[in-house]
Design an enzyme around this catalytic site. Structure first.
Site, PDB file in Angstrom:
ATOM      1  N   LYS A  72       0.740  -1.171   0.063  1.00  0.00           N
ATOM      2  CA  LYS A  72      -0.030  -0.250   0.006  1.00  0.00           C
ATOM      3  C   LYS A  72       0.838   1.059   0.160  1.00  0.00           C
ATOM      4  O   LYS A  72       0.642   2.379  -0.677  1.00  0.00           O
ATOM      5  CB  LYS A  72      -1.141   0.036   1.300  1.00  0.00           C
ATOM      6  CG  LYS A  72      -1.958  -1.316   1.159  1.00  0.00           C
ATOM      7  CD  LYS A  72      -3.011  -1.132   2.424  1.00  0.00           C
ATOM      8  CE  LYS A  72      -2.428  -1.354   3.785  1.00  0.00           C
ATOM      9  NZ  LYS A  72      -1.857  -2.546   3.853  1.00  0.00           N
ATOM     10  N   THR A  73       1.952   1.395   0.859  1.00  0.00           N
ATOM     11  CA  THR A  73       2.807   2.412   0.998  1.00  0.00           C
ATOM     12  C   THR A  73       3.583   2.467  -0.551  1.00  0.00           C
ATOM     13  O   THR A  73       3.585   3.834  -1.091  1.00  0.00           O
ATOM     14  CB  THR A  73       3.844   2.428   2.062  1.00  0.00           C
ATOM     15  OG1 THR A  73       2.982   2.191   3.231  1.00  0.00           O
ATOM     16  CG2 THR A  73       4.598   3.455   2.192  1.00  0.00           C
ATOM     17  N   ASP A 117      -1.590   6.673   6.413  1.00  0.00           N
ATOM     18  CA  ASP A 117      -1.729   5.237   6.640  1.00  0.00           C
ATOM     19  C   ASP A 117      -2.276   5.154   7.798  1.00  0.00           C
ATOM     20  O   ASP A 117      -2.616   5.945   8.813  1.00  0.00           O
ATOM     21  CB  ASP A 117      -0.046   4.813   6.879  1.00  0.00           C
ATOM     22  CG  ASP A 117      -0.020   3.311   6.899  1.00  0.00           C
ATOM     23  OD1 ASP A 117      -0.892   2.734   6.321  1.00  0.00           O
ATOM     24  OD2 ASP A 117       1.010   2.913   7.307  1.00  0.00           O
ATOM     25  N   THR A 166      -5.727  -1.422   6.957  1.00  0.00           N
ATOM     26  CA  THR A 166      -5.910  -2.759   7.280  1.00  0.00           C
ATOM     27  C   THR A 166      -7.353  -3.239   7.741  1.00  0.00           C
ATOM     28  O   THR A 166      -7.483  -4.523   7.614  1.00  0.00           O
ATOM     29  CB  THR A 166      -4.568  -3.368   8.215  1.00  0.00           C
ATOM     30  OG1 THR A 166      -5.009  -2.582   9.689  1.00  0.00           O
ATOM     31  CG2 THR A 166      -3.322  -2.869   7.895  1.00  0.00           C
ATOM     32  N   ARG A 225       6.590  -8.314   1.840  1.00  0.00           N
ATOM     33  CA  ARG A 225       7.464  -8.001   2.828  1.00  0.00           C
ATOM     34  C   ARG A 225       7.986  -9.169   3.758  1.00  0.00           C
ATOM     35  O   ARG A 225       9.210  -9.109   3.906  1.00  0.00           O
ATOM     36  CB  ARG A 225       6.795  -7.092   3.940  1.00  0.00           C
ATOM     37  CG  ARG A 225       7.369  -6.638   5.270  1.00  0.00           C
ATOM     38  CD  ARG A 225       6.815  -5.754   6.065  1.00  0.00           C
ATOM     39  NE  ARG A 225       6.478  -4.472   5.549  1.00  0.00           N
ATOM     40  CZ  ARG A 225       5.374  -3.591   5.734  1.00  0.00           C
ATOM     41  NH1 ARG A 225       4.708  -3.863   6.650  1.00  0.00           N
ATOM     42  NH2 ARG A 225       5.238  -2.480   5.137  1.00  0.00           N
TER      43      ARG A 225
END
Length: 352
Positions: A72-73, A117, A166, A225
């Site tokens: 997302k970032t 965020d 999230t 990640r």
């Protein structure tokens, strides 16, 4: 409550620590063409950005939802790059007052991208201010207190808000409805993760075979990640214990050392399953009882371990308690007890 602290020390945790953030910055793709996976979101977002550029306008506000570590970032930075605009990064927990948000919004330049965020964790007063800012590019700044307080309208330059969450269900409908584009990030398929791993290996100057990448991808919980973190640990093992080349055998040996098994379960996950199977015969058992058996806090088991176990089909949450599935027995190499008899390690109700 935020359980980030409980996951930062897990190799398969989805929270990025300082080292992860530094490495991710070097590994991030710079444009949509380079971004791996999320084909549907990427195609839709490409249309939104190209149309905005053709009109010479700022892009619509974008909401990205999905589990941590899915990109997302990275996508927010790509949106800014594709629009040729600067990006401002902040988070919901950092905005506890409407004044905090007003200070950020009033300093934006025209076309700038504001990445927010964990937007669902923003305070309610700031959230209500954001409604007007997104829709009318205006905020009312309150000056003074009590009966003498006055609201001064402040015009804002057009900007693009990229919100990431999230837990999309926690966003109030008025806020959700103000986003022009909503994209849900899915977990990655193993083949997509292999592409991520090969790309990262090239950037990290790691020699890796296809079978080695497949081994790492299979244990990465569908999350880039985690895949990149496992790759770095396997690289270390290959350099110290082998010739530096990541093969399937080396990857498996390395991840065995780090206690990440073939399905991506770590020590905590296996402890929960082992207790559920061996002590309680597969359940049902209450969450608090299970947590005591594992030696962890109730919230740690519920928020950190269970989501992945449920998603993998190894554990089920029922009204009567937690229950292991046949796949859990198979994964740990155990045989389910016969129905009607006491669970292994337990006595019958009236036996001595």
């Amino acid at each position: 409550m935020n359980w980030d602290d409980a996951t930062t020390d897990r190799l398969v945790g989805t929270v990025a620590d300082g080292e992860d953030r530094a490495v991710e910055a070097a590994l991030r793709p710079k444009d949509l063409a380079e971004f791996v996976g999320q084909e549907r979101v990427r195609e839709q977002l490409d249309l939104v950005l190209k149309a905005a550029r053709a009109r010479g306008a700022t892009a619509d506000h974008v909401l990205l939802s999905g589990a941590p570590g899915l990109g997302k970032t990275t996508l927010s930075m790509i949106i800014a790059a594709e629009m040729g605009a600067p990006i401002r990064i902040t988070s919901g927990p950092a905005i506890q007052h409407a004044g905090d948000l007003a200070a950020i919004l009033s300093s934006l330049t025209e076309g700038e991208v504001l990445f927010l965020d964990e937007i669902h964790r923003m305070s309610r007063p700031a959230e209500e201010m954001l409604y007007m800012a997104m829709e009318d590019f205006r905020v009312d700044v309150v000056v003074g207190k009590g009966p003498g307080a006055t609201a001064i309208p402040l015009e804002l330059p057009p900007f693009t808000l990229v919100g990431a969450t999230t837990r999309a269900g926690l966003l109030p409908p008025p806020l959700r409805d103000r986003f022009g584009f909503t994209g849900h990030m899915e977990f990655y398929a193993p083949l997509e993760l292999q592409r991520v791993i090969h790309r990262s290996a090239r950037l990290l100057d790691v020699e890796i075979e296809d079978a080695g990448a497949a081994e790492i991808a299979g244990r990465s919980r569908g999350t880039p990640r985690i895949a990149n973190r496992l790759l770095r640990r396997v690289r270390d093992y290959a350099q110290v214990k082998a010739d530096g080349v990541v093969t399937q055998e080396i990857a498996a040996q390395a991840l065995r050392v780090y206690e990440v098994d073939s399905r991506g379960l770590d020590r905590l996950d296996r402890a929960v399953l082992t207790a559920l199977l061996k002590l309680f015969g597969g359940g049902p058992v209450g969450l608090s009882t299970l947590a005591v058996a594992v030696g962890e806090e109730r919230e740690t088991v519920e928020e950190v371990a269970e989501p992945f176990l449920v998603r993998e089909g190894l554990l089920a949450r029922t009204p009567r308690g937690r229950v292991a599935t046949p796949a859990a027995w198979s994964h740990l190499g155990l045989t389910p007890p016969q129905h009607g008899g006491p669970a292994p390690g337990q006595q019958g109700l009236f036996t001595r």
